[in-house]
Scaffold this active site. Sequence first.
Site, PDB file in Angstrom:
ATOM      1  N   GLN A   1       0.246  -2.588   6.124  1.00  0.00           N
ATOM      2  CA  GLN A   1      -0.589  -1.380   6.259  1.00  0.00           C
ATOM      3  C   GLN A   1      -1.731  -1.570   7.253  1.00  0.00           C
ATOM      4  O   GLN A   1      -2.382  -0.610   7.653  1.00  0.00           O
ATOM      5  CB  GLN A   1      -1.201  -1.011   4.897  1.00  0.00           C
ATOM      6  CG  GLN A   1      -0.177  -0.578   3.882  1.00  0.00           C
ATOM      7  CD  GLN A   1      -0.700  -0.725   2.456  1.00  0.00           C
ATOM      8  OE1 GLN A   1      -1.110   0.234   1.839  1.00  0.00           O
ATOM      9  NE2 GLN A   1      -0.691  -1.939   1.931  1.00  0.00           N
ATOM     10  N   ARG A   2      -2.036  -2.817   7.579  1.00  0.00           N
ATOM     11  CA  ARG A   2      -3.170  -3.086   8.472  1.00  0.00           C
ATOM     12  C   ARG A   2      -2.743  -3.422   9.885  1.00  0.00           C
ATOM     13  O   ARG A   2      -3.574  -3.520  10.780  1.00  0.00           O
ATOM     14  CB  ARG A   2      -3.968  -4.270   7.921  1.00  0.00           C
ATOM     15  CG  ARG A   2      -5.084  -3.833   7.067  1.00  0.00           C
ATOM     16  CD  ARG A   2      -5.884  -4.899   6.424  1.00  0.00           C
ATOM     17  NE  ARG A   2      -5.950  -6.204   7.017  1.00  0.00           N
ATOM     18  CZ  ARG A   2      -6.429  -7.268   6.384  1.00  0.00           C
ATOM     19  NH1 ARG A   2      -6.861  -7.144   5.145  1.00  0.00           N
ATOM     20  NH2 ARG A   2      -6.477  -8.433   6.959  1.00  0.00           N
TER      21      ARG A   2
ATOM     22  N   GLU B   1      -3.793  -0.984  -5.342  1.00  0.00           N
ATOM     23  CA  GLU B   1      -3.897  -2.388  -5.774  1.00  0.00           C
ATOM     24  C   GLU B   1      -5.025  -2.615  -6.779  1.00  0.00           C
ATOM     25  O   GLU B   1      -4.964  -3.528  -7.594  1.00  0.00           O
ATOM     26  CB  GLU B   1      -4.094  -3.302  -4.555  1.00  0.00           C
ATOM     27  CG  GLU B   1      -5.378  -2.995  -3.783  1.00  0.00           C
ATOM     28  CD  GLU B   1      -5.610  -3.878  -2.579  1.00  0.00           C
ATOM     29  OE1 GLU B   1      -4.789  -4.772  -2.308  1.00  0.00           O
ATOM     30  OE2 GLU B   1      -6.636  -3.662  -1.888  1.00  0.00           O
TER      31      GLU B   1
ATOM     32  N   ARG C   1      16.718   5.179  -9.810  1.00  0.00           N
ATOM     33  CA  ARG C   1      15.719   4.166 -10.188  1.00  0.00           C
ATOM     34  C   ARG C   1      14.304   4.717 -10.149  1.00  0.00           C
ATOM     35  O   ARG C   1      14.031   5.721  -9.475  1.00  0.00           O
ATOM     36  CB  ARG C   1      15.754   3.008  -9.174  1.00  0.00           C
ATOM     37  CG  ARG C   1      16.881   2.050  -9.404  1.00  0.00           C
ATOM     38  CD  ARG C   1      16.897   1.017  -8.301  1.00  0.00           C
ATOM     39  NE  ARG C   1      17.909   0.003  -8.570  1.00  0.00           N
ATOM     40  CZ  ARG C   1      18.431  -0.785  -7.646  1.00  0.00           C
ATOM     41  NH1 ARG C   1      18.064  -0.680  -6.380  1.00  0.00           N
ATOM     42  NH2 ARG C   1      19.325  -1.675  -7.978  1.00  0.00           N
TER      43      ARG C   1
ATOM     44  N   MET D   1      -2.694  -0.788  -0.590  1.00  0.00           N
ATOM     45  CA  MET D   1      -4.033  -1.397  -0.573  1.00  0.00           C
ATOM     46  C   MET D   1      -5.105  -0.340  -0.876  1.00  0.00           C
ATOM     47  O   MET D   1      -4.780   0.807  -1.173  1.00  0.00           O
ATOM     48  CB  MET D   1      -4.281  -2.064   0.775  1.00  0.00           C
ATOM     49  CG  MET D   1      -3.589  -3.400   0.921  1.00  0.00           C
ATOM     50  SD  MET D   1      -4.085  -4.185   2.480  1.00  0.00           S
ATOM     51  CE  MET D   1      -3.526  -5.854   2.198  1.00  0.00           C
TER      52      MET D   1
ATOM     53  N   ILE E   1      -9.257   0.209   6.498  1.00  0.00           N
ATOM     54  CA  ILE E   1      -8.140   1.054   6.080  1.00  0.00           C
ATOM     55  C   ILE E   1      -8.447   1.697   4.729  1.00  0.00           C
ATOM     56  O   ILE E   1      -7.853   2.697   4.369  1.00  0.00           O
ATOM     57  CB  ILE E   1      -6.809   0.268   5.988  1.00  0.00           C
ATOM     58  CG1 ILE E   1      -6.863  -0.838   4.938  1.00  0.00           C
ATOM     59  CG2 ILE E   1      -6.415  -0.279   7.343  1.00  0.00           C
ATOM     60  CD1 ILE E   1      -5.489  -1.391   4.564  1.00  0.00           C
ATOM     61  N   ASP E   2      -9.395   1.104   3.961  1.00  0.00           N
ATOM     62  CA  ASP E   2      -9.648   1.571   2.593  1.00  0.00           C
ATOM     63  C   ASP E   2     -10.400   2.908   2.547  1.00  0.00           C
ATOM     64  O   ASP E   2     -10.386   3.581   1.528  1.00  0.00           O
ATOM     65  CB  ASP E   2     -10.466   0.531   1.813  1.00  0.00           C
ATOM     66  CG  ASP E   2      -9.799  -0.832   1.792  1.00  0.00           C
ATOM     67  OD1 ASP E   2      -8.566  -0.889   1.883  1.00  0.00           O
ATOM     68  OD2 ASP E   2     -10.527  -1.839   1.698  1.00  0.00           O
TER      69      ASP E   2
ATOM     70  N   GLY F   1     -11.626  -7.634   7.079  1.00  0.00           N
ATOM     71  CA  GLY F   1     -10.187  -7.443   7.330  1.00  0.00           C
ATOM     72  C   GLY F   1      -9.983  -6.606   8.579  1.00  0.00           C
ATOM     73  O   GLY F   1     -10.725  -5.656   8.819  1.00  0.00           O
TER      74      GLY F   1
END
Length: 342
Positions: free
Chosen positions: A274-275, A222, A162, A169, A126-127, A10
């Site tokens: 996010q990427r 996620e 709410r 991710m 990104i993880d 990714g």
Amino acid sequence: MHVAILTGGGDCPGLNAVIRAVVRKGEVEYGDQVSGSLDGWRGLIDGETISLDVESLRGTLPRGGTVIGTSRVQPYGVPGGVDKVRRTVEALGIDAVIAVGGEGTLGATRDLFKDGFNVVGVPKTIDNDISGTELTFGFDTAVQIALDAIDRLHTTAESHDRVIVVEVMGRHVGHIATWAGIAGGATMTLIPEKPFDIEAVCQALVRRHQRGRYASIVVVAEGALPSPGTLELPEAQVDKYGHIRLGGIGQVLADEIEARTGFETRVTTLGHVQRGGTPTAFDRVLSTRFGCAAMDAVHDGAFGQMVALQAGHVVRVPLDDAVGSLKKVDEELYGVARTFFA
Ligand code: F6P
């Protein structure tokens, strides 16, 4: 030397900054020729490379994505893939390959090293789940994007009384969720490392709302997992590379929270936003440092190594150590997040 660079898996913000640094360092400091393998390992398998130089990379530092493309194609996943890479390397006279990638790409890089290739790894994702490095570039940008969204969601959640569930991710770890949750003042942050009990989550929300707070932000990674037997999740899909496609837990959670508490609940799934886009200053600096260090590693003959960040310094670690297991969220950090729950 003739050095090839590839970006696999990714994409993430900062890839172009690495490519630019590798090329600058190679061309100006070492007098190297640098080629880019198109779409990750696919380019070396199919013999598709392009020539890269300082001039052709002007303007790429702030640009998201990767100018040489990426894919999840791996030499060991394609019939005859390793031999094809070997043929391309020999035909083009490539002396070394710098592979910029996450778990999958770096795993193939480690295996190619064992099969005799001159390879150096650069961790990206990104993880932030790669072992051996305190941070990967792309992570800081992803956290900032998630935080911007959470800040915005606070005001709309408060206006409408709410609960808003924000799905971020991170695959099988909760680094993005934990950092964005702490920075964004999340009511609760659910991560894969800590299976959650949906009943306990709902009770905490009810207690909070009984105290007079009528809005909540629940950040969910996620890959977050309910405690066994507490909540059914739809079966995960797998892409054509055998890569599990995550995503969707946010909706399940929002439906369940609304049904159990009666609080109006919405979900926002941030997904690939996010990427995308320009890297933060931190990610530009880290990827530039990694790119320069990778080229130095090539010239030192430090093959089978990955550049990494440890205690603020760029160091080298064996690829074997980096791909053995995923780096999980630190207990102490998650403890800080938990201090502010509900
Ligand atoms: O590994 C980076 C990542 O963005 C994960 O956070 C996410 O699960 C996955 O890639 C999404 O992959 P794809 O681009 O194949 O949908």
